[in-house]
Design a protein around this motif. Structure first.
Motif, PDB file in Angstrom:
ATOM      1  N   ASN A 271       0.831  -1.204   0.000  1.00  0.00           N
ATOM      2  CA  ASN A 271       0.000   0.000   0.000  1.00  0.00           C
ATOM      3  C   ASN A 271       0.870   1.260   0.000  1.00  0.00           C
ATOM      4  N   ASN A 272       0.502   2.234  -0.858  1.00  0.00           N
ATOM      5  CA  ASN A 272       1.294   3.462  -0.964  1.00  0.00           C
ATOM      6  C   ASN A 272       1.343   4.248   0.338  1.00  0.00           C
ATOM      7  N   VAL A 273       0.226   4.267   1.065  1.00  0.00           N
ATOM      8  CA  VAL A 273       0.185   5.020   2.323  1.00  0.00           C
ATOM      9  C   VAL A 273       1.143   4.404   3.343  1.00  0.00           C
ATOM     10  N   LYS A 274       1.193   3.070   3.399  1.00  0.00           N
ATOM     11  CA  LYS A 274       2.128   2.404   4.306  1.00  0.00           C
ATOM     12  C   LYS A 274       3.570   2.725   3.914  1.00  0.00           C
ATOM     13  N   LYS A 275       3.825   2.711   2.602  1.00  0.00           N
ATOM     14  CA  LYS A 275       5.184   2.989   2.128  1.00  0.00           C
ATOM     15  C   LYS A 275       5.635   4.392   2.520  1.00  0.00           C
ATOM     16  N   VAL A 276       4.740   5.352   2.422  1.00  0.00           N
ATOM     17  CA  VAL A 276       5.150   6.725   2.686  1.00  0.00           C
ATOM     18  C   VAL A 276       5.550   6.898   4.149  1.00  0.00           C
ATOM     19  N   TYR A 277       4.879   6.187   5.055  1.00  0.00           N
ATOM     20  CA  TYR A 277       5.229   6.332   6.476  1.00  0.00           C
ATOM     21  C   TYR A 277       6.475   5.530   6.856  1.00  0.00           C
ATOM     22  N   VAL A 278       6.740   4.447   6.150  1.00  0.00           N
ATOM     23  CA  VAL A 278       8.021   3.755   6.335  1.00  0.00           C
ATOM     24  C   VAL A 278       9.161   4.687   5.920  1.00  0.00           C
ATOM     25  N   GLY A 279       8.976   5.367   4.784  1.00  0.00           N
ATOM     26  CA  GLY A 279       9.971   6.335   4.324  1.00  0.00           C
ATOM     27  C   GLY A 279      10.162   7.464   5.313  1.00  0.00           C
ATOM     28  N   TYR A 280       9.068   7.974   5.867  1.00  0.00           N
ATOM     29  CA  TYR A 280       9.156   9.061   6.845  1.00  0.00           C
ATOM     30  C   TYR A 280       9.950   8.626   8.080  1.00  0.00           C
ATOM     31  N   ALA A 281       9.735   7.384   8.523  1.00  0.00           N
ATOM     32  CA  ALA A 281      10.472   6.879   9.694  1.00  0.00           C
ATOM     33  C   ALA A 281      11.975   6.823   9.419  1.00  0.00           C
ATOM     34  N   LEU A 282      12.343   6.430   8.204  1.00  0.00           N
ATOM     35  CA  LEU A 282      13.759   6.388   7.846  1.00  0.00           C
ATOM     36  C   LEU A 282      14.386   7.783   7.844  1.00  0.00           C
ATOM     37  N   PHE A 283      13.615   8.775   7.441  1.00  0.00           N
ATOM     38  CA  PHE A 283      14.124  10.143   7.483  1.00  0.00           C
ATOM     39  C   PHE A 283      14.424  10.583   8.912  1.00  0.00           C
ATOM     40  N   VAL A 284      13.572  10.200   9.856  1.00  0.00           N
ATOM     41  CA  VAL A 284      13.814  10.535  11.263  1.00  0.00           C
ATOM     42  C   VAL A 284      15.148   9.941  11.717  1.00  0.00           C
ATOM     43  N   VAL A 285      15.377   8.667  11.376  1.00  0.00           N
ATOM     44  CA  VAL A 285      16.630   8.002  11.749  1.00  0.00           C
ATOM     45  C   VAL A 285      17.826   8.691  11.095  1.00  0.00           C
ATOM     46  N   ALA A 286      17.678   9.026   9.823  1.00  0.00           N
ATOM     47  CA  ALA A 286      18.781   9.651   9.085  1.00  0.00           C
ATOM     48  C   ALA A 286      19.157  11.015   9.662  1.00  0.00           C
ATOM     49  N   PHE A 287      18.154  11.835   9.942  1.00  0.00           N
ATOM     50  CA  PHE A 287      18.437  13.161  10.501  1.00  0.00           C
ATOM     51  C   PHE A 287      19.029  13.049  11.901  1.00  0.00           C
ATOM     52  N   ALA A 288      18.573  12.053  12.670  1.00  0.00           N
ATOM     53  CA  ALA A 288      19.129  11.847  14.008  1.00  0.00           C
ATOM     54  C   ALA A 288      20.595  11.436  13.933  1.00  0.00           C
ATOM     55  N   SER A 289      20.960  10.667  12.907  1.00  0.00           N
ATOM     56  CA  SER A 289      22.347  10.221  12.785  1.00  0.00           C
ATOM     57  C   SER A 289      23.301  11.379  12.500  1.00  0.00           C
TER      58      SER A 289
END
Length: 389
Positions: A271-289
């Motif tokens: 599902n596209n909506v699920k994919k977009v929030y998985v991507g958003y979570a990765l951005f949080v991790v990336a910015f935190a790093s």
């Protein structure tokens, strides 16, 4: 009547993206190192450019919905060509920022119209169309950033020359191959009146708003990579060529990763909506790093995580918006996607420059993490509630 072929949209996207990626990675560095301006002033210029681009995105969406997208798209590309030609000869202060802003305004109009045009293709799923558009754009980023690291060592003006030539080719493709199939239909007054009744539902508007709110915050963080991070890395003794190669890595991962994501999508129907929030979570991790990054290896790891978030989330955002918006408001809502990105790019460099000069890079990254995490949670709640409705 000829039909619009997806392959020409993809070729045009490849060429324009290659040209654009010659300029944007070097904007802050060029103003700071070559023109001797402060980070805050460079951020102010990018802020103004992005505000102008917001207006361009809105205008582009409006013009498309009114059925006059073709002539304005061509005019916008022609304006960009003129600005890029002038940059070859006038690239000092204040000519450089003025021409940069003119190019950004024209590019926003053209890009919004082209995205709306892509959403009008009916013989492919919207998610497939935007995945391929995104894929080709990032091949352009790979080519552009790979070459720019070599060209910049010769003469900065060569960058503007190559970009100008690429945009001339882009204009020829748009003139001869971009067919606006909906123009004749929209000229029919009865059909227009019928379309006016087909408004986007309130639930869809709420979902779009939530997703674009987080997208805006992510673009604020992403803009740090495209502006202040280049100066930060140089302050740590990491050269400009290594910075440009990070974008090459970004593009390579997209080029390799996008087909894999598309395959998994076709195989398992994610599902596209699920994919977009998985991507958003990765951005949080990336910015935190980034809070802990002090050497090139850590910046590379952060870029890799950012890129996976980008690959998963960015292509499906315009596809979700295309599926949720009505045909009569397609241009307007694709314009909102561009506006969210432009607002992030407007606020990001300026906010980053001010925070860095008053406090530190670490505080800047902490702020970005907090903003993206908070808006992701809010957006997820809004989306789940309205999907149930």
């Amino acid at each position: 009547m000829k039909k619009l072929k997806l392959r020409w949209l993809l070729v045009g996207n490849l060429i324009s993206s290659t040209g654009t990626s010659f300029i944007w990675p070097l904007t802050t560095v060029y103003m700071h190192d070559y023109l001797g301006k402060s980070l805050a002033l460079a951020g102010t210029v990018l802020f103004i450019e992005s505000l102008i681009m917001i207006g361009g995105s809105y205008i582009g969406g409006y013009l498309y919905d009114q059925g006059s997208g073709r002539k304005w798209m061509l005019l916008a590309i022609a304006i960009s060509i003129t600005a890029l030609l002038l940059l070859v000869f006038f690239n000092k202060w204040p000519a450089y920022p003025i021409l940069l802003i003119i190019n950004g305004f024209a590019g926003a109009i053209a890009n919004t119209i082209i995205n709306a045009l892509a959403a009008s293709i009916k013989n492919h799923e919207a998610s497939y169309v935007f995945n391929m558009m995104y894929f080709m754009a990032n091949i352009g980023v790979v080519l552009g950033t790979l070459i720019v690291g070599l060209v910049v060592k010769l003469d900065i003006r060569y960058i503007f020359v190559v970009t100008f030539l690429l945009y001339v080719i882009f204009f020829i493709i748009a003139l001869t191959k971009y067919v606006f199939e909906n123009v004749q239909t929209k000229k029919n007054e009865t059909h227009i009146k019928k379309e006016i009744l087909q408004k986007t539902t309130k639930s869809s508007i709420f979902i779009i708003s939530g997703i674009l709110l987080t997208y805006l915050m992510i673009q604020m963080g992403y803009a740090q990579w495209q502006s202040n991070l280049s100066v930060y890395m140089q302050s740590l003794g990491i050269g400009l060529n290594k910075y440009s190669y990070l974008w090459t890595i970004n593009g390579i991962i997209v080029v390799v990763g996008q087909p894999i994501i598309s395959f998994l999508d076709r195989r398992y129907g994610i599902n596209n909506v699920k994919k977009v929030y998985v991507g958003y979570a990765l951005f949080v991790v990336a910015f935190a790093s980034l809070i802990f990054a002090k050497d090139y290896e850590h910046f590379m790891i952060s870029m890799i995580i950012v890129t996976f978030g980008e690959v998963i989330a960015f292509p499906v955002i315009p596809a979700i918006v295309a599926n949720l918006s009505s045909d009569s408001e397609r241009g307007k809502y694709q314009g909102f996607v561009s506006i969210a990105a432009s607002m992030g790019h407007a606020v990001g460099p300026l906010l980053g420059g001010v925070v860095v000069e008053l406090f530190s890079y670490e505080l800047l990254f902490e702020m970005i993490v907090l903003l993206v995490l908070t808006t992701t949670i809010i957006s997820l709640i809004i989306t789940r509630f309205n999907l149930k409705k």
